[in-house]
Design an enzyme around this catalytic site. Structure first.
Site, short mmCIF file in Angstrom:
data_model
loop_
_atom_site.label_atom_id
_atom_site.label_comp_id
_atom_site.label_asym_id
_atom_site.label_seq_id
_atom_site.Cartn_x
_atom_site.Cartn_y
_atom_site.Cartn_z
N HIS A 153 0.78 -0.57 -0.26
CA HIS A 153 0.20 -0.37 0.14
C HIS A 153 0.91 1.43 -0.12
O HIS A 153 1.48 1.82 1.07
CB HIS A 153 -1.08 0.37 1.13
CG HIS A 153 -2.40 -1.12 1.06
ND1 HIS A 153 -1.40 -2.36 2.12
CD2 HIS A 153 -2.64 -1.49 0.99
CE1 HIS A 153 -2.32 -3.37 1.56
NE2 HIS A 153 -3.02 -2.85 1.28
N LEU B 163 -8.55 -2.85 10.51
CA LEU B 163 -8.42 -1.49 10.90
C LEU B 163 -9.15 -1.23 12.42
O LEU B 163 -9.99 -2.21 12.46
CB LEU B 163 -9.03 -1.35 9.80
CG LEU B 163 -8.28 -1.59 8.98
CD1 LEU B 163 -9.67 -0.78 7.47
CD2 LEU B 163 -7.11 -0.22 8.31
N HIS C 40 -4.16 3.99 -2.94
CA HIS C 40 -5.00 3.43 -1.53
C HIS C 40 -4.08 2.30 -1.96
O HIS C 40 -3.18 1.91 -1.03
CB HIS C 40 -5.84 2.93 -1.62
CG HIS C 40 -6.11 1.60 -0.41
ND1 HIS C 40 -6.25 2.36 1.30
CD2 HIS C 40 -5.80 0.12 -0.27
CE1 HIS C 40 -5.90 0.98 1.92
NE2 HIS C 40 -6.16 -0.10 0.97
N GLU D 163 -17.06 -4.88 25.14
CA GLU D 163 -15.63 -6.29 25.05
C GLU D 163 -14.46 -5.97 24.11
O GLU D 163 -13.51 -6.28 24.55
CB GLU D 163 -17.02 -6.61 24.90
CG GLU D 163 -17.87 -7.25 25.65
CD GLU D 163 -19.49 -6.62 25.48
OE1 GLU D 163 -19.90 -5.57 24.28
OE2 GLU D 163 -20.14 -6.57 26.40
N HIS E 99 -27.39 -16.79 25.43
CA HIS E 99 -26.76 -15.80 26.97
C HIS E 99 -25.32 -16.93 27.25
O HIS E 99 -24.56 -17.02 27.59
CB HIS E 99 -26.90 -15.37 28.35
CG HIS E 99 -27.34 -13.48 27.91
ND1 HIS E 99 -28.15 -13.38 27.18
CD2 HIS E 99 -26.75 -12.93 28.58
CE1 HIS E 99 -28.38 -11.82 26.75
NE2 HIS E 99 -27.84 -11.49 28.51
N ARG F 101 -22.24 -20.12 36.81
CA ARG F 101 -21.84 -18.85 37.20
C ARG F 101 -23.02 -20.09 38.36
O ARG F 101 -23.13 -19.20 39.47
CB ARG F 101 -23.36 -18.32 36.25
CG ARG F 101 -24.65 -17.90 37.39
CD ARG F 101 -26.21 -17.60 35.75
NE ARG F 101 -26.24 -16.93 37.17
CZ ARG F 101 -27.40 -17.21 37.70
NH1 ARG F 101 -28.46 -18.43 37.06
NH2 ARG F 101 -28.39 -16.59 38.17
C1 LIG Z 1 -11.21 -4.82 9.95
C2 LIG Z 1 -10.73 -4.45 8.06
N1 LIG Z 1 -11.74 -4.82 7.23
C3 LIG Z 1 -11.22 -4.45 6.17
C4 LIG Z 1 -10.15 -4.54 5.64
C5 LIG Z 1 -8.52 -4.50 4.07
N2 LIG Z 1 -8.14 -3.21 4.43
C6 LIG Z 1 -7.59 -2.63 4.65
S1 LIG Z 1 -6.75 -0.36 4.24
C7 LIG Z 1 -8.83 -0.81 3.91
C8 LIG Z 1 -9.40 0.74 3.14
C9 LIG Z 1 -9.06 1.65 5.27
O1 LIG Z 1 -9.33 2.82 3.90
P1 LIG Z 1 -8.54 3.74 4.74
O2 LIG Z 1 -8.35 3.55 6.06
O3 LIG Z 1 -9.29 5.58 4.84
O4 LIG Z 1 -7.53 4.17 4.55
P2 LIG Z 1 -6.51 4.87 2.87
O5 LIG Z 1 -7.58 4.35 1.49
O6 LIG Z 1 -6.98 6.01 3.59
O7 LIG Z 1 -4.67 4.83 3.06
C10 LIG Z 1 -9.39 -1.95 3.74
C11 LIG Z 1 -10.96 -2.20 3.88
C12 LIG Z 1 -8.45 -4.37 6.69
N3 LIG Z 1 -7.30 -4.43 7.18
N4 LIG Z 1 -9.08 -3.95 8.44
#
Ligand SMILES: Cc1ncc(C[n+]2csc(CCOP(=O)(O)OP(=O)(O)O)c2C)c(N)n1
Ligand SMILES: [Mg+2]
Length: 671
Positions: A35, A126, A265, A414, A476, A523
């Protein structure tokens, strides 16, 4: 974007930031994967942060009082690798950068904790980074209160993208940090308006600034390519009494043909476009080539903190011997020497008194003994304190008015809790545990997986671990959660049968340095089964013979947790009928698996009928039923085959056929 204006406004800064962009372009092109856009967009912010604000010493990456840097937007890993290489972290060589994303390289696709010093946490899923950083900031606050700011006084900086802020866990993290007034937490949002599918606006219209403000943060807004604005915002952020979010307006893939588009990206590998971007930057150097003057400027940044670190060492040395030893012990993750004796004493008391109690209560009993002697524990619960039994009287609640408190009211968060626990463990000097209903492992799961992947010893106190919770019903009642967590590599799932096993499980969790643990706790009340005291920690073997067969051994019952007592009653029935029956308690499969073959053969010899008993689904049990000298046609399972139901616990055990009689009948049908 007028690159010329940027190039000329501050040429020194521009060249240093461009070194990051160039390394990123080259590494991604060499790997043909990765990236590019995010590091190219955030290079200016990162350069100013490292050059003028971050407290670190590249030659001593483990300096405990360093600022923490978390690249929450982990896909932009080349930003971090470039920074570590340029500033002179010894392990991040140019060779490693050239091997970006290749097998064995420390420059993995996404930053992985443990691959190289300077990578403070694993990111890529993310939202995890920003949520983990909250835990780092909590650990810093608590230790600052305990050791004073002469010894602990640092910031946690996060770079988060649009994706991090869209993920649900970010709201949990932001809400928690805002309430806790974590003023040493500073988030730099890469506000580039782009994600993979296109512009952010195709999926989100959230006003992020208002959102952070509403959650108790200070918010600043800057041009993320203006070094002076970046500097001023960081300086301002450090003076606030709240956590600060700095919205940095940036251009993804700055200077490239793909700038400001979602194409920017990913991997920008087109050779012509790459050269054109470098030309636009005024960077006329070969691939992976960093001019000596630029590299030495960066290395000066990397060693800027050396003097400050030396002064810190002197302050630490001047600390009283016992306080210093305590600081260093906790940092090393070593349990206090007294822990072992404390656990043994408790076990003896329990074996003698033989109380009947829920293992969640057993866990509280253990914590009451442990917390006073382990000042590094930080406990909490996701709004189920009274149910999870996680709070002990000595802890104090961590809040703005009490920074020495060690108990956190996480609220109904959580996932945020689990990620924060990772952050505390990664920060060092803290041992985190947190509770919720075991069913909500689902909600915490992404961070639990990262605990395992990173090898950080967070302890998950998961109570209400089966249909035994009764009337709350199938929403639960966990049925598949034991299997799910057992399927996770490097994760110890403990399901103790009584208070003695609970104490042993806690001891193992608290002495682990690289494996997280889940304590699966009831429990409902269970009897004490370990009525003969042993100094030895039997749970450490994962499985062991709790009661042997009398007469010819014809059956082996394997069980965990609350079902061990039921298996013991089944054994009585079978023995009455002359069927010699052994009961094996298996509180931790993972540890049992690690024992040597000869031990496992003694516990699970071939020949007898085997029946496994667990109030969860069968998934995974075949390893112990058919494997380890077992035979398919001579084995059976008594447990759950579907979701539970709402009713009193005893009714449910009858209804689902998890009873001594059902077990005895199953054995007889297999003999
Ligand atoms: C939980 C999760 N879902 C999906 C992805 C796949 N993914 C990686 S980067 C991205 C887009 C992220 O967008 P942004 O944070 O705006 O990054 P930019 O394109 O600006 O670098 C996705 C969907 C991931 N890494 N983690
Ligand atoms: Mg974006």
């Amino acid at each position: 974007m007028d690159l010329n204006a940027l190039r000329t406004a501050n040429p020194g800064h521009w060249r240093r930031a461009t070194a990051i962009r160039a390394l990123t372009l080259d590494a991604v092109a060499a790997a043909n994967s990765g990236h590019s856009g995010m590091p190219m967009g955030m290079a200016d912010v990162a350069t100013v942060l490292f050059e003028r604000h971050m407290k670190f010493d590249a030659a001593n990456p483990a300096w405990p009082d360093r600022d923490r840097f978390v690249l929450s937007a982990g896909h932009g890993s080349m930003l971090l690798y470039s920074l570590l290489h340029l500033t002179g972290y010894p392990e991040m060589t140019l060779e490693q950068i050239k091997n970006f994303r290749q097998l064995g390289a420390i420059t993995a696709g996404h930053p992985e904790y443990g691959h190289a010093p300077g990578i403070e946490t694993t990111t890529g899923p993310l939202g995890q980074g920003i949520a983990t950083a909250v835990g780092m900031a909590i650990a810093e606050e608590i230790q600052r209160a305990r050791y004073t700011k002469k010894i602990v006084d640092h910031y946690t900086y996060v770079i988060a993208g649009d994706g991090c802020l869209m993920e649900g866990v970010s709201q949990e993290a932001i809400g928690l940090a805002g309430k806790l007034e974590l003023s040493h937490l500073i988030v730099l949002w890469d506000d580039n308006g782009i994600t993979i599918d296109g512009k952010v606006e195709i999926s989100d219209v959230t006003d992020q600034k208002q959102r952070f403000l509403a959650s108790g943060w200070d918010v600043l807004e800057i041009d993320g390519h203006d070094p002076e604005a970046i500097d001023a915002a960081l300086a301002k952020a450090k003076t606030g009494k709240k956590p600060t979010m700095i919205a940095c307006k940036t251009h993804i893939a700055l200077g490239h043909a793909a700038q400001d588009t979602s194409k920017g990206h990913g991997a920008l590998t087109n050779a012509e476009q790459l050269l054109a971007a470098k030309a636009a930057y005024g960077w006329d150097h070969g691939a992976f080539e960093i001019p000596a003057d630029v590299k030495s400027e960066w290395e000066a940044i990397g060693s800027r903190g050396a003097a400050e670190r030396a002064e810190w060492e002197a302050r630490l040395a001047a600390l009283g011997a016992s306080k210093r030893a305590e600081f260093e012990r906790a940092l090393a993750g070593d349990a206090p020497k007294r822990l072992s004796a404390t656990i043994k004493r408790l076990k003896r008391e329990i074996s003698e008194g033989q109380p009947s109690m829920a293992t969640r209560k057993s866990s509280e009993t253990v914590l009451k003994a442990i917390n006073p002697i382990m000042a590094e524990t930080i406990g909490g619960s996701a709004d189920l304190t009274g149910s999870n039994n996680t709070l002990t009287g000595d802890m104090g609640v961590f809040e703005p008015g009490n920074r020495k408190g060690r108990y956190i009211y996480y609220g109904i968060r959580e996932h945020g809790m689990a990620a924060a626990m990772n952050g505390m463990a990664l920060h060092g000097g803290a041992r985190a545990y947190g509770g919720t209903f075991m069913c909500f492992t689902d909600y915490a799961r992404p961070a639990m997986r990262l605990s395992a992947l990173m090898g950080v010893p967070a302890t998950y106190v998961m109570t209400h671990d089966s249909i035994g919770l009764g009337e709350d019903g199938p929403t639960h009642q966990p049925v598949e959660h034991l299997a799910m967590m057992r399927a996770t590599p490097n994760f110890n799932v403990f399901r103790p049968a009584d208070t003695v096993e609970t104490a042993e499980a806690w001891e193992l969790a608290l002495t682990s340095k690289s494996t997280p643990a889940m304590l699966s706790l009831t429990r409902q009340n269970v009897p004490t089964l370990r009525t003969t005291h042993t100094n030895k920690n039997q749970v450490a073997q994962g499985g062991y013979v709790l009661a042997d067969a009398e007469g010819k051994r014809m059956a082996i019952l394997m069980a965990t947790g609350s079902e061990v007592a039921i298996a013991m009653e089944a054994r009585d029935l079978l023995q009455q009928d002359g069927i010699g029956t052994r009961v094996v308690s298996m509180p931790c499969w993972e540890l049992f698996e690690e024992t040597d073959e000869a031990y496992r053969r003694r516990v699970l010899p071939g020949g007898p009928v085997r029946v496994a008993v667990e109030a969860g689904i069968r998934f995974g049990w075949d390893r112990w039923l058919f494997g380890e000298r077992g035979k398919r046609e001579k084995s059976g399972f008594v447990g759950m085959h579907d979701f539970g139901a709402s009713a009193p616990a005893e009714v449910l055990y009858e209804h689902f056929g998890i009873t001594p009689q059902a077990i005895a009948d199953k054995v007889k049908s297999l003999l």
